[in-house]
Design an enzyme around this catalytic site. Structure first.
Site, PDB file in Angstrom:
ATOM      1  N   ASP A  13      -4.347 -23.662 -25.183  1.00 18.08           N
ATOM      2  CA  ASP A  13      -5.416 -23.109 -24.341  1.00 18.08           C
ATOM      3  C   ASP A  13      -5.698 -23.951 -23.105  1.00 18.08           C
ATOM      4  O   ASP A  13      -6.829 -23.990 -22.623  1.00 18.08           O
ATOM      5  CB  ASP A  13      -6.723 -22.933 -25.139  1.00 18.08           C
ATOM      6  CG  ASP A  13      -6.508 -22.155 -26.412  1.00 18.08           C
ATOM      7  OD1 ASP A  13      -5.736 -21.178 -26.371  1.00 18.08           O
ATOM      8  OD2 ASP A  13      -7.093 -22.512 -27.445  1.00 18.08           O
ATOM      9  N   GLU A  14      -4.702 -24.639 -22.596  1.00 15.59           N
ATOM     10  CA  GLU A  14      -4.915 -25.504 -21.428  1.00 15.59           C
ATOM     11  C   GLU A  14      -4.937 -24.715 -20.117  1.00 15.59           C
ATOM     12  O   GLU A  14      -5.224 -25.284 -19.057  1.00 15.59           O
ATOM     13  CB  GLU A  14      -3.794 -26.565 -21.330  1.00 15.59           C
ATOM     14  CG  GLU A  14      -3.728 -27.538 -22.500  1.00 15.59           C
ATOM     15  CD  GLU A  14      -2.788 -27.041 -23.591  1.00 15.59           C
ATOM     16  OE1 GLU A  14      -2.363 -25.868 -23.525  1.00 15.59           O
ATOM     17  OE2 GLU A  14      -2.500 -27.810 -24.517  1.00 15.59           O
ATOM     18  N   LYS A  16      -2.132 -22.692 -19.368  1.00 14.80           N
ATOM     19  CA  LYS A  16      -0.704 -22.686 -18.977  1.00 14.80           C
ATOM     20  C   LYS A  16      -0.316 -21.390 -18.288  1.00 14.80           C
ATOM     21  O   LYS A  16       0.456 -21.391 -17.345  1.00 14.80           O
ATOM     22  CB  LYS A  16       0.194 -22.844 -20.221  1.00 14.80           C
ATOM     23  CG  LYS A  16       0.122 -24.188 -20.866  1.00 14.80           C
ATOM     24  CD  LYS A  16       1.044 -24.259 -22.067  1.00 14.80           C
ATOM     25  CE  LYS A  16       0.651 -23.348 -23.197  1.00 14.80           C
ATOM     26  NZ  LYS A  16      -0.599 -23.672 -23.873  1.00 14.80           N
ATOM     27  N   ASN A  38       0.673 -15.752 -31.677  1.00 16.01           N
ATOM     28  CA  ASN A  38      -0.469 -16.674 -31.842  1.00 16.01           C
ATOM     29  C   ASN A  38      -0.916 -17.194 -30.488  1.00 16.01           C
ATOM     30  O   ASN A  38      -2.029 -17.673 -30.332  1.00 16.01           O
ATOM     31  CB  ASN A  38      -0.103 -17.850 -32.768  1.00 16.01           C
ATOM     32  CG  ASN A  38       1.222 -18.513 -32.436  1.00 16.01           C
ATOM     33  OD1 ASN A  38       2.026 -17.970 -31.689  1.00 16.01           O
ATOM     34  ND2 ASN A  38       1.463 -19.671 -33.010  1.00 16.01           N
ATOM     35  N   GLY A  40      -2.012 -16.993 -26.512  1.00 20.34           N
ATOM     36  CA  GLY A  40      -2.789 -16.046 -25.716  1.00 20.34           C
ATOM     37  C   GLY A  40      -2.853 -16.551 -24.305  1.00 20.34           C
ATOM     38  O   GLY A  40      -3.393 -17.616 -24.052  1.00 20.34           O
ATOM     39  N   HIS A  41      -2.218 -15.838 -23.396  1.00 23.09           N
ATOM     40  CA  HIS A  41      -2.248 -16.235 -21.991  1.00 23.09           C
ATOM     41  C   HIS A  41      -3.127 -15.247 -21.240  1.00 23.09           C
ATOM     42  O   HIS A  41      -2.912 -14.049 -21.334  1.00 23.09           O
ATOM     43  CB  HIS A  41      -0.851 -16.126 -21.369  1.00 23.09           C
ATOM     44  CG  HIS A  41       0.085 -17.205 -21.816  1.00 23.09           C
ATOM     45  ND1 HIS A  41      -0.329 -18.324 -22.466  1.00 23.09           N
ATOM     46  CD2 HIS A  41       1.418 -17.323 -21.673  1.00 23.09           C
ATOM     47  CE1 HIS A  41       0.711 -19.093 -22.699  1.00 23.09           C
ATOM     48  NE2 HIS A  41       1.784 -18.500 -22.244  1.00 23.09           N
ATOM     49  N   THR A  42      -4.098 -15.760 -20.511  1.00 26.88           N
ATOM     50  CA  THR A  42      -4.878 -14.879 -19.646  1.00 26.88           C
ATOM     51  C   THR A  42      -4.494 -15.176 -18.211  1.00 26.88           C
ATOM     52  O   THR A  42      -4.538 -16.325 -17.787  1.00 26.88           O
ATOM     53  CB  THR A  42      -6.389 -15.134 -19.834  1.00 26.88           C
ATOM     54  OG1 THR A  42      -6.678 -15.040 -21.225  1.00 26.88           O
ATOM     55  CG2 THR A  42      -7.230 -14.123 -19.080  1.00 26.88           C
ATOM     56  N   THR A 127      -4.089 -18.356 -36.806  1.00 27.74           N
ATOM     57  CA  THR A 127      -4.452 -17.127 -36.100  1.00 27.74           C
ATOM     58  C   THR A 127      -4.180 -15.893 -36.980  1.00 27.74           C
ATOM     59  O   THR A 127      -4.458 -14.776 -36.567  1.00 27.74           O
ATOM     60  CB  THR A 127      -3.642 -16.990 -34.801  1.00 27.74           C
ATOM     61  OG1 THR A 127      -2.248 -16.981 -35.142  1.00 27.74           O
ATOM     62  CG2 THR A 127      -3.906 -18.142 -33.846  1.00 27.74           C
ATOM     63  N   GLN A 222       1.211 -22.696 -27.206  1.00 32.54           N
ATOM     64  CA  GLN A 222       0.364 -23.678 -27.899  1.00 32.54           C
ATOM     65  C   GLN A 222       0.369 -25.010 -27.133  1.00 32.54           C
ATOM     66  O   GLN A 222       0.461 -24.987 -25.923  1.00 32.54           O
ATOM     67  CB  GLN A 222       0.802 -23.874 -29.359  1.00 32.54           C
ATOM     68  CG  GLN A 222       0.516 -22.677 -30.261  1.00 32.54           C
ATOM     69  CD  GLN A 222       1.590 -21.612 -30.173  1.00 32.54           C
ATOM     70  OE1 GLN A 222       2.766 -21.907 -30.228  1.00 32.54           O
ATOM     71  NE2 GLN A 222       1.181 -20.376 -30.023  1.00 32.54           N
ATOM     72  N   ARG A 301     -12.213 -16.504 -31.425  1.00 28.75           N
ATOM     73  CA  ARG A 301     -12.970 -17.601 -32.045  1.00 28.75           C
ATOM     74  C   ARG A 301     -13.503 -18.565 -30.988  1.00 28.75           C
ATOM     75  O   ARG A 301     -12.891 -18.767 -29.943  1.00 28.75           O
ATOM     76  CB  ARG A 301     -12.077 -18.398 -33.002  1.00 28.75           C
ATOM     77  CG  ARG A 301     -11.751 -17.664 -34.262  1.00 28.75           C
ATOM     78  CD  ARG A 301     -10.897 -18.526 -35.169  1.00 28.75           C
ATOM     79  NE  ARG A 301      -9.593 -18.804 -34.587  1.00 28.75           N
ATOM     80  CZ  ARG A 301      -8.678 -19.567 -35.170  1.00 28.75           C
ATOM     81  NH1 ARG A 301      -8.933 -20.154 -36.319  1.00 28.75           N
ATOM     82  NH2 ARG A 301      -7.509 -19.766 -34.603  1.00 28.75           N
ATOM     83  N   ARG A 303     -13.975 -21.943 -29.190  1.00 36.08           N
ATOM     84  CA  ARG A 303     -13.208 -23.188 -29.098  1.00 36.08           C
ATOM     85  C   ARG A 303     -14.177 -24.361 -29.143  1.00 36.08           C
ATOM     86  O   ARG A 303     -15.321 -24.238 -28.712  1.00 36.08           O
ATOM     87  CB  ARG A 303     -12.405 -23.220 -27.799  1.00 36.08           C
ATOM     88  CG  ARG A 303     -11.376 -22.125 -27.743  1.00 36.08           C
ATOM     89  CD  ARG A 303     -10.603 -22.161 -26.433  1.00 36.08           C
ATOM     90  NE  ARG A 303      -9.725 -21.006 -26.317  1.00 36.08           N
ATOM     91  CZ  ARG A 303      -9.426 -20.393 -25.177  1.00 36.08           C
ATOM     92  NH1 ARG A 303      -9.959 -20.819 -24.043  1.00 36.08           N
ATOM     93  NH2 ARG A 303      -8.621 -19.360 -25.165  1.00 36.08           N
TER      94      ARG A 303
HETATM   95  P1  IMP Z   1      -0.824 -20.514 -36.366  1.00 33.77           P
HETATM   96  O1  IMP Z   1       0.009 -20.900 -35.196  1.00 33.77           O
HETATM   97  O2  IMP Z   1      -1.391 -19.136 -36.282  1.00 33.77           O
HETATM   98  O3  IMP Z   1      -0.122 -20.768 -37.674  1.00 33.77           O
HETATM   99  O4  IMP Z   1      -2.114 -21.490 -36.390  1.00 33.77           O
HETATM  100  C1  IMP Z   1      -1.994 -22.884 -36.632  1.00 33.77           C
HETATM  101  C2  IMP Z   1      -2.975 -23.677 -35.770  1.00 33.77           C
HETATM  102  O5  IMP Z   1      -2.583 -23.558 -34.417  1.00 33.77           O
HETATM  103  C3  IMP Z   1      -4.416 -23.178 -35.827  1.00 33.77           C
HETATM  104  O6  IMP Z   1      -5.280 -24.289 -35.698  1.00 33.77           O
HETATM  105  C4  IMP Z   1      -4.543 -22.285 -34.607  1.00 33.77           C
HETATM  106  O7  IMP Z   1      -5.872 -22.190 -34.156  1.00 33.77           O
HETATM  107  C5  IMP Z   1      -3.673 -23.067 -33.635  1.00 33.77           C
HETATM  108  N1  IMP Z   1      -3.098 -22.230 -32.582  1.00 33.77           N
HETATM  109  C6  IMP Z   1      -2.040 -21.388 -32.679  1.00 33.77           C
HETATM  110  N2  IMP Z   1      -1.780 -20.821 -31.499  1.00 33.77           N
HETATM  111  C7  IMP Z   1      -2.670 -21.320 -30.623  1.00 33.77           C
HETATM  112  C8  IMP Z   1      -2.877 -21.133 -29.218  1.00 33.77           C
HETATM  113  O8  IMP Z   1      -2.163 -20.404 -28.521  1.00 33.77           O
HETATM  114  N3  IMP Z   1      -3.918 -21.832 -28.685  1.00 33.77           N
HETATM  115  C9  IMP Z   1      -4.681 -22.691 -29.413  1.00 33.77           C
HETATM  116  N4  IMP Z   1      -4.509 -22.894 -30.706  1.00 33.77           N
HETATM  117  C10 IMP Z   1      -3.518 -22.222 -31.312  1.00 33.77           C
END
Ligand code: IMP
Length: 424
Positions: A13-14, A16, A38, A40-42, A127, A222, A301, A303
């Site tokens: 969520d930086e 990117k 998982n 999410g790019h806005t 996620t 991520q 959720r 942050r």
């Molecule tokens: P998963 O990738 O859904 O298995 O989640 C594992 C961990 O990575 C959790 O703490 C998620 O909140 C975090 N996570 C996964 N994708 C992102 C993302 O794009 N941004 C921030 N956190 C993420």
């Protein structure tokens, strides 16, 4: 350029997406090398907001876009994104998907959710998009790959074989109703028909582009501290966001990568569970969350915000070989007269360290050593370059540069594409 990796230097969520979107303007190819929906790019372009989970942000600029072998693909989610693009008049043809990427299947999503529920207090806070179970099946060599979509007979056979085992787990271990073969198979046959034309040898495609001296962006999802090997395990994702994984995730050699751009917020956020040493107290956190709209793109959720953590950032520079830093959301800090930065960690044995702890217990109990820094206390709207920023904001940037020994070459001051400042 020609091959530049863009990597999240914190917990994801930086911002990117916005940096990729900007750099994509001068690129020929934009490739995602790991992760799945998982992410999410806005990206906001011309007042229009685009939220991507799968698609590389470069697709907005009509650039050839690649989902590499290191990605996991949820075909239903991807098709929704492609449909949305087409509805808004943006062509989806530039997308190419590696046949070696793995598919996220309905049982992966069911197991991710059920597994988290079972873990209760010990849950990771995933996620729930099926990421962990899909990568686990890949490592077990039980996965179904994108190339399996090319042959309806193989696809059905693989789904049937997988379901025989997965339904036992779902029913007996996770108390989940079994999945119907006919329903899953026919749904995926429909997906297959629509996705086939996007499947390509993306390793060859990128290699050819590099040989032709084209400019290639390799986009990580991520962030560094969510890396499966080097992040804050077990509160991590199941792939490798670090820059080195761009080579394996795309299928090129590491010698082809010239530049690594790290993306960091001017503060830090984390979503899901796990330690965050420089976490702000509740009141400040609420303010930053509102100002920075710190709510998950995928899950909605909240942050968790913290002060800029230079210990964790130095670690990210080391792990990724970051050569340039983009500092995003500097404007969010404009309301504060005084800021803090975390310059070291105090460990349980009373010592302080500037280095990220190698042992998880040290990290879990680390206290931040926070130093006060002057804020600038004024909006940054009128600034066109980094040189236009108020003195205190430039001091803040220089403090980061000195601590990391990496130049800050881009600074984000707002949500729009134009609000990313470069040096004068
Ligand atoms: P998963 O990738 O859904 O298995 O989640 C594992 C961990 O990575 C959790 O703490 C998620 O909140 C975090 N996570 C996964 N994708 C992102 C993302 O794009 N941004 C921030 N956190 C993420």
């Amino acid at each position: 350029m020609p091959a530049t990796v863009i990597v999240g230097a914190q917990w994801g969520d930086e911002g990117k997406g916005k940096i990729v979107d900007l750099l994509a303007q001068d690129s020929d190819l934009v490739c995602r090398y790991q992760g799945g929906p998982n992410a999410g790019h806005t990206v906001i372009v011309g007042g229009e907001t685009f939220k991507f989970r799968h698609l590389p942000a470069g697709i907005l600029s009509g650039k050839q876009s690649v989902l590499g072998a290191g990605c996991v693909v949820d075909p239903g989610v991807l098709l929704e994104e492609l449909d949305d693009l087409e509805r808004r008049g943006i062509a989806s043809e530039p997308l190419k998907i590696s046949g070696n990427a793995h598919l996220i299947m309905p049982w992966h999503i069911a197991i991710d959710g059920a597994g988290e529920r079972r873990l209760g207090k010990l849950r990771i806070g995933t996620t729930r998009r099926g990421i962990g179970p899909a990568y686990a099946d890949k490592a077990l060599r039980l996965g179904i790959r994108v190339q399996d979509l090319l042959d309806p007979k193989i696809l059905r056979q693989k789904i049937a074989t997988a379901l025989e085992e997965k339904n036992v787990w779902l029913e007996r271990v996770y108390e989940h109703e079994p999945l119907e073969l006919e329903q899953v198979a026919s749904e995926h046959e429909r997906f297959a028909q629509r996705l086939r034309s996007y499947v390509a040898d993306t390793s060859l495609l990128v290699d050819t582009a590099l040989r032709e001296k084209k400019r290639v962006l390799l986009e990580g999802a991520q962030g560094t501290l969510l890396d499966l090997d080097h992040g804050t395990y077990p509160f991590v994702t199941s792939s490798n966001p670090v820059a080195g994984a761009a080579a394996t995730g795309i299928g090129i050699g590491p010698t082809r990568i010239d530049e690594v751009v790290g993306v960091s917020k001017a503060y830090v956020t984390r979503v899901g569970r796990g330690p965050l040493p420089s976490e702000m107290d509740d009141e400040l956190a609420k303010e930053v969350r509102e100002l920075g709209q710190e709510f998950g793109t995928v899950t909605g959720r909240e942050r968790r915000p913290g002060w800029l953590d230079l210990v964790a950032l130095r670690y990210a520079v080391r792990l990724n070989g970051i050569t340039k830093l983009a500092l995003t959301k500097l404007d969010v800090l404009s309301v504060f007269d005084e800021l803090k930065v975390c310059v070291a960690y105090r460990l349980p044995d009373g010592t302080t360290t500037p280095d990220f702890p190698a042992h998880q217990s040290d990290f879990h109990h680390a206290e931040p050593v926070l130093e006060p820094v002057s804020g600038w206390g004024e909006p940054l709207d009128g600034c066109a370059t980094i040189a236009d920023l108020p003195q205190a904001a430039r001091d803040y940037i220089q403090l980061v540069e000195r601590a990391l020994e990496v130049p800050v070459t881009l600074v984000g001051t707002g949500a729009a594409r134009e609000q990313v400042l470069a040096p004068a």
